[in-house]
Design a protein around this motif. Structure first.
Motif, PDB file in Angstrom:
ATOM      1  N   LYS A  55      51.433  41.910 -52.134  1.00 18.16           N
ATOM      2  CA  LYS A  55      51.939  43.132 -52.753  1.00 18.16           C
ATOM      3  C   LYS A  55      52.243  42.958 -54.241  1.00 18.16           C
ATOM      4  N   SER A  56      52.418  41.700 -54.694  1.00 20.66           N
ATOM      5  CA  SER A  56      52.728  41.458 -56.100  1.00 20.66           C
ATOM      6  C   SER A  56      51.718  40.480 -56.678  1.00 20.66           C
ATOM      7  N   ASN A  57      51.823  40.222 -57.965  1.00 22.36           N
ATOM      8  CA  ASN A  57      50.962  39.224 -58.593  1.00 22.36           C
ATOM      9  C   ASN A  57      51.214  37.851 -57.977  1.00 22.36           C
ATOM     10  N   ILE A  58      50.180  37.033 -57.959  1.00 22.81           N
ATOM     11  CA  ILE A  58      50.311  35.679 -57.438  1.00 22.81           C
ATOM     12  C   ILE A  58      49.789  34.685 -58.472  1.00 22.81           C
ATOM     13  N   TYR A  59      50.222  33.451 -58.341  1.00 17.94           N
ATOM     14  CA  TYR A  59      49.770  32.376 -59.221  1.00 17.94           C
ATOM     15  C   TYR A  59      49.178  31.261 -58.365  1.00 17.94           C
ATOM     16  N   TRP A  60      48.190  30.576 -58.936  1.00 23.29           N
ATOM     17  CA  TRP A  60      47.551  29.455 -58.256  1.00 23.29           C
ATOM     18  C   TRP A  60      47.911  28.159 -58.957  1.00 23.29           C
ATOM     19  N   LEU A  61      48.223  27.146 -58.153  1.00 30.33           N
ATOM     20  CA  LEU A  61      48.489  25.801 -58.649  1.00 30.33           C
ATOM     21  C   LEU A  61      47.746  24.839 -57.731  1.00 30.33           C
ATOM     22  N   GLY A  62      46.950  23.910 -58.304  1.00 30.75           N
ATOM     23  CA  GLY A  62      46.263  23.015 -57.393  1.00 30.75           C
ATOM     24  C   GLY A  62      45.252  22.096 -58.037  1.00 30.75           C
ATOM     25  N   TYR A  63      44.608  21.284 -57.186  1.00 28.23           N
ATOM     26  CA  TYR A  63      43.617  20.329 -57.632  1.00 28.23           C
ATOM     27  C   TYR A  63      42.445  21.041 -58.300  1.00 28.23           C
ATOM     28  N   SER A  64      41.963  20.452 -59.385  1.00 28.79           N
ATOM     29  CA  SER A  64      40.817  21.025 -60.091  1.00 28.79           C
ATOM     30  C   SER A  64      39.587  21.100 -59.185  1.00 28.79           C
ATOM     31  N   SER A  65      39.390  20.097 -58.341  1.00 26.93           N
ATOM     32  CA  SER A  65      38.226  20.094 -57.455  1.00 26.93           C
ATOM     33  C   SER A  65      38.277  21.248 -56.455  1.00 26.93           C
ATOM     34  N   ALA A  66      39.477  21.689 -56.086  1.00 25.06           N
ATOM     35  CA  ALA A  66      39.592  22.850 -55.205  1.00 25.06           C
ATOM     36  C   ALA A  66      39.118  24.110 -55.920  1.00 25.06           C
ATOM     37  N   PHE A  67      39.436  24.207 -57.203  1.00 21.90           N
ATOM     38  CA  PHE A  67      38.987  25.371 -57.975  1.00 21.90           C
ATOM     39  C   PHE A  67      37.479  25.323 -58.225  1.00 21.90           C
ATOM     40  N   ASP A  68      36.914  24.105 -58.292  1.00 19.02           N
ATOM     41  CA  ASP A  68      35.451  23.980 -58.351  1.00 19.02           C
ATOM     42  C   ASP A  68      34.831  24.619 -57.112  1.00 19.02           C
ATOM     43  N   GLN A  69      35.407  24.332 -55.950  1.00 13.85           N
ATOM     44  CA  GLN A  69      34.884  24.881 -54.704  1.00 13.85           C
ATOM     45  C   GLN A  69      34.993  26.402 -54.664  1.00 13.85           C
ATOM     46  N   VAL A  70      36.105  26.930 -55.162  1.00 10.71           N
ATOM     47  CA  VAL A  70      36.285  28.382 -55.202  1.00 10.71           C
ATOM     48  C   VAL A  70      35.204  29.019 -56.082  1.00 10.71           C
ATOM     49  N   CYS A  71      34.947  28.398 -57.234  1.00 14.93           N
ATOM     50  CA  CYS A  71      33.928  28.934 -58.141  1.00 14.93           C
ATOM     51  C   CYS A  71      32.535  28.836 -57.535  1.00 14.93           C
ATOM     52  N   ASN A  72      32.238  27.745 -56.837  1.00 13.41           N
ATOM     53  CA  ASN A  72      30.943  27.614 -56.166  1.00 13.41           C
ATOM     54  C   ASN A  72      30.752  28.725 -55.135  1.00 13.41           C
ATOM     55  N   TYR A  73      31.842  29.116 -54.480  1.00  9.46           N
ATOM     56  CA  TYR A  73      31.789  30.206 -53.507  1.00  9.46           C
ATOM     57  C   TYR A  73      31.567  31.554 -54.197  1.00  9.46           C
ATOM     58  N   LEU A  74      32.208  31.737 -55.361  1.00 14.30           N
ATOM     59  CA  LEU A  74      32.153  33.025 -56.040  1.00 14.30           C
ATOM     60  C   LEU A  74      30.901  33.211 -56.905  1.00 14.30           C
ATOM     61  N   ASP A  75      30.311  32.105 -57.389  1.00  9.96           N
ATOM     62  CA  ASP A  75      29.199  32.211 -58.336  1.00  9.96           C
ATOM     63  C   ASP A  75      28.090  33.150 -57.880  1.00  9.96           C
ATOM     64  N   PRO A  76      27.609  33.051 -56.635  1.00  4.35           N
ATOM     65  CA  PRO A  76      26.527  33.961 -56.227  1.00  4.35           C
ATOM     66  C   PRO A  76      26.975  35.418 -56.116  1.00  4.35           C
ATOM     67  N   LYS A  77      28.275  35.625 -55.928  1.00  2.00           N
ATOM     68  CA  LYS A  77      28.793  36.970 -55.701  1.00  2.00           C
ATOM     69  C   LYS A  77      29.092  37.720 -56.996  1.00  2.00           C
ATOM     70  N   LYS A  78      29.414  36.965 -58.075  1.00  3.55           N
ATOM     71  CA  LYS A  78      29.762  37.561 -59.362  1.00  3.55           C
ATOM     72  C   LYS A  78      30.778  38.699 -59.195  1.00  3.55           C
TER      73      LYS A  78
END
Length: 296
Positions: A55-78
């Motif tokens: 319901k409100s804004n959220i923040y992400w904190l975590g390993y850089s490699s986890a964010f690599d995985q998120v981007c790999n998932y999102l890249d084809p979807k744009k």
């Protein structure tokens, strides 16, 4: 970063028995624990379903490699960033590639920074928004950079060992504590800043002349289209293995070999291995460089 008390924090790390928080603590601290060992496509899809329900804004904190995985998932979807609720992202524990940093900004329209911290001392330094250097926590620590192989202060701009004196740890005094990490300090700024933080000395890669090369040589390889993951392993003084996890788009093997020979030496013997996945360590982190030669 604009964080306010009450915003949800999505925390990406390996939640082993020692670190795992109870449901009550998570509720009180407003934290959602994201287990990086389970971060596959299905879990990332479920993650974004949870993001949408907040319901409100959220923040992400975590390993850089986890964010690599998120981007790999999102890249084809744009995806378009207009409907997301992610208001800021802080990467920890590993070097964050420029491509992942830029992709996170584009996908979420949110500031993305890296933080330098460790278990022994806490938060040591952090990037400001839209900068690549790190602002040091001088109020809590005195930071020095020593030469790689001797206990002598390194020059401004010279890669060396990050050494910390903790100003407030009275229980266990830490005076000139060698963190095991490498970095570069700039004394021309007031106060001095960390220009780079480059990870553990034991994971540093040597060129064929025996000199340590910057870990950011690995980060730059993400500029080649089609690379999802990469890892450079040094086996001997002049022998290296470059592991690549790629898509069908990738077709720049010769260029990568030429570029890495520029980094490592013209006489470097570099073998490319194509893999389906570069596995996580037991800690939940994914190393971009490993030096088996130094461990012999």
């Amino acid at each position: 970063m604009g964080f306010k008390i009450g915003f949800k924090l999505f925390y990406f790390r390996h939640w082993n028995t020692y670190y795992k928080k109870s449901k009550l603590i998570c509720l009180l601290q407003n934290i959602r624990q994201i287990e990086v060992l389970k971060l596959n496509k299905n879990h990332i899809h479920e993650l974004f379903d949870k993001v949408k329900k907040e319901k409100s804004n959220i923040y992400w904190l975590g390993y850089s490699s986890a964010f690599d995985q998120v981007c790999n998932y999102l890249d084809p979807k744009k995806p378009k960033h207009s409907k997301n609720k992610v208001a800021g992202i802080i990467a920890i524990s590993e070097g964050l590639s420029m491509s992942t940093k830029n992709n996170l900004k584009n996908y979420f329209n949110a500031p993305v920074v890296s933080r330098y911290s460790n278990m022994e001392n806490g938060i040591i330094a952090q990037q400001e928004i839209d900068t690549e250097h790190f602002i040091i926590n001088w109020a809590s620590f005195y930071i020095e950079i020593f030469k790689l192989d001797e206990d002598v202060l390194a020059k401004s701009g010279e890669l060396g060992r990050i050494v910390i004196t903790d100003l407030f740890n009275y229980c266990t005094p830490m005076i000139r504590y060698d963190t095991g990490d490498l970095g570069v300090i700039d004394y021309n700024c007031t106060p001095p800043i960390l220009k780079t933080v480059e990870g553990r000395k034991m994971d540093a890669i040597l060129n064929t002349e025996g000199d340590i090369v910057s870990s950011f040589m690995m980060i730059s390889n993400y500029s080649y289209p089609g690379i999802k993951q990469s890892q450079l392993i040094q086996e001997d003084a002049k022998k290296y293995i470059l592991k690549l996890n790629v898509t069908n788009v990738f077709n720049q093997e010769k260029k990568i070999l030429m570029d890495f020979k520029d980094y490592l030496g013209k006489d470097a013997e570099i073998k490319i291995e194509y893999v389906d996945e570069i596995p996580l360590l037991a800690s939940g982190k994914r190393k971009t460089t490993l030096n088996d030669y130094l461990k012999k």
